[in-house]
Design a protein around this motif. Sequence first.
Motif, short mmCIF file in Angstrom:
data_model
loop_
_atom_site.label_atom_id
_atom_site.label_comp_id
_atom_site.label_asym_id
_atom_site.label_seq_id
_atom_site.Cartn_x
_atom_site.Cartn_y
_atom_site.Cartn_z
N GLY A 15 -11.86 1.46 1.25
CA GLY A 15 -10.34 1.51 0.95
C GLY A 15 -9.70 2.56 0.06
O GLY A 15 -9.21 2.06 -0.88
N LEU A 37 0.87 -1.36 0.07
CA LEU A 37 -0.18 0.61 0.52
C LEU A 37 1.08 1.37 0.37
O LEU A 37 0.76 2.14 -0.56
N ALA A 80 -7.88 -2.40 4.39
CA ALA A 80 -7.19 -1.26 3.69
C ALA A 80 -7.57 0.10 4.34
O ALA A 80 -7.27 0.25 5.10
N TYR A 91 -5.11 -4.41 -4.26
CA TYR A 91 -5.97 -5.12 -3.41
C TYR A 91 -6.59 -6.45 -4.43
O TYR A 91 -6.78 -7.39 -3.83
#
Length: 110
Positions: free
Chosen positions: A41, A12, A86, A68
């Motif tokens: 997210g 991320l 997330a 993702y």
Amino acid sequence: MKKYILPFLLILMSVVVSFSALSLSISEAKQRGLVGETLTGYLATVAKDNAEVNALVNSINQAREQKYAEIAQSNQLKTEQVAKIAGQKLIDGAKKGEYVLGINGRWTQK
């Protein structure tokens, strides 16, 4: 599940850093209150009338969706599950003054 959090966060962060070359960086947009994190997210615009901000949000979200999906596939999860994990982490990690979209659908400044 916990053993996947560190690799996930590293991926991320690489997504976030990879967009620093854009004329408007994600951190600058957050500091200026133009964009904020959501529980889904994904990044969202706080004020929708800026083409540069919209382009930044679209680029970031496309990259996030891709990451993702990769994480979900390797961990036998759904992409939406990874995105929600997330989203919570991004909201929890938002800095003072940055905007987050609450479950009530309203922007809140941390």
